[in-house]
Write an enzyme that holds these catalytic residues in place. Structure first.
Site, PDB file in Angstrom:
ATOM      1  N   THR A  13      37.859  49.403 -43.774  1.00  0.00           N
ATOM      2  CA  THR A  13      39.057  49.033 -44.586  1.00  0.00           C
ATOM      3  C   THR A  13      40.216  48.700 -43.583  1.00  0.00           C
ATOM      4  O   THR A  13      40.245  48.516 -42.400  1.00  0.00           O
ATOM      5  CB  THR A  13      39.316  50.236 -45.423  1.00  0.00           C
ATOM      6  OG1 THR A  13      40.176  49.813 -46.363  1.00  0.00           O
ATOM      7  CG2 THR A  13      40.023  51.465 -44.426  1.00  0.00           C
TER       8      THR A  13
ATOM      9  N   LYS B 183      42.289  54.061 -51.785  1.00  0.00           N
ATOM     10  CA  LYS B 183      42.501  54.705 -50.566  1.00  0.00           C
ATOM     11  C   LYS B 183      43.761  55.074 -50.060  1.00  0.00           C
ATOM     12  O   LYS B 183      44.026  55.738 -49.049  1.00  0.00           O
ATOM     13  CB  LYS B 183      41.829  53.703 -49.420  1.00  0.00           C
ATOM     14  CG  LYS B 183      40.461  52.968 -49.860  1.00  0.00           C
ATOM     15  CD  LYS B 183      39.897  52.264 -48.725  1.00  0.00           C
ATOM     16  CE  LYS B 183      38.838  51.481 -49.280  1.00  0.00           C
ATOM     17  NZ  LYS B 183      38.428  50.154 -48.398  1.00  0.00           N
TER      18      LYS B 183
ATOM     19  N   GLY C 140      46.459  57.708 -46.371  1.00  0.00           N
ATOM     20  CA  GLY C 140      45.575  56.686 -46.404  1.00  0.00           C
ATOM     21  C   GLY C 140      44.570  56.961 -45.456  1.00  0.00           C
ATOM     22  O   GLY C 140      44.531  57.341 -44.544  1.00  0.00           O
TER      23      GLY C 140
ATOM     24  N   SER D 104      39.041  48.549 -39.829  1.00  0.00           N
ATOM     25  CA  SER D 104      38.356  47.411 -39.238  1.00  0.00           C
ATOM     26  C   SER D 104      39.389  46.142 -39.145  1.00  0.00           C
ATOM     27  O   SER D 104      39.225  45.493 -38.245  1.00  0.00           O
ATOM     28  CB  SER D 104      37.170  46.798 -40.130  1.00  0.00           C
ATOM     29  OG  SER D 104      37.732  46.535 -41.402  1.00  0.00           O
TER      30      SER D 104
END
Length: 181
Positions: free
Chosen positions: A2, A35, A47, A132
């Site tokens: 994410t 998230k 988060g 990522s």
């Protein structure tokens, strides 16, 4: 995988994350996951990047630490990092957490690290990102801040950073959720 990005800009803090959940390396299983969450009576926003179940476990532990330390974000983060490093159950968790409140941004990792982002010399603002697409989002948010456009809010900067990451990183989408103080 994410992208989570947090910014402190013009006296405000904001955090944003995308909504993509990927199963392994090939399948998008959900595109609207949340998230980014407010916790501790809406005084803290978090988060997380990493495994979903691991992230929920961290959220629960972090909320317990916030309760124990009366909402002191830094004290709770250090206590969580210490437990995370020492507890055999927590050591297996594969996730990272960014927490913000009205004044602070902290990155908490399983290596026992609690990191406050560097201050950008030109503006005095702060930017940090994980996941990522974190490097892409951090670079984009930093560029927006250094551009110095007064109409850019902390919220717009993190949203744009995550959206730019979503255009580059296959594990990040454009379903962005933003929370701010």
């Amino acid at each position: 995988m994410t992208t989570i990005c947090a910014v402190k800009h013009n006296g405000r803090t904001a955090i944003a994350g995308d909504g993509q959940v990927t199963m392994g390396e090939k399948f998008v299983t959900k595109d609207s996951a949340k998230k980014i969450r407010r916790i501790y009576d809406n005084k803290v926003a978090i988060g997380f990047a990493g495994g979903v179940a691991d992230a929920f476990t961290l959220q629960e532990w972090f909320e317990q630490k916030l309760e124990k330390y009366s909402g002191d974000l830094q004290h709770a983060a250090v206590a969580l990092a210490q437990d995370w490093r020492k507890d055999p159950t927590l050591q297996k968790l594969e996730a990272m957490l960014i927490a913000i409140n009205e004044t602070d941004i902290l990155l908490i990792s399983g290596n026992g690290e609690v990191i406050t982002p560097d201050t950008l010399a030109e503006s005095g603002d702060q930017v940090i990102a994980v996941g990522s697409g974190g490097n892409f989002a951090q670079a984009a948010a930093t560029a927006l801040i250094l551009e110095g456009k007064p109409e850019l809010t902390a919220e717009k900067i993190v949203e744009t950073g995550v959206n730019i990451a979503g255009g580059i990183d296959v594990y990040t989408n454009h379903n962005v959720i933003v929370e701010s103080f």
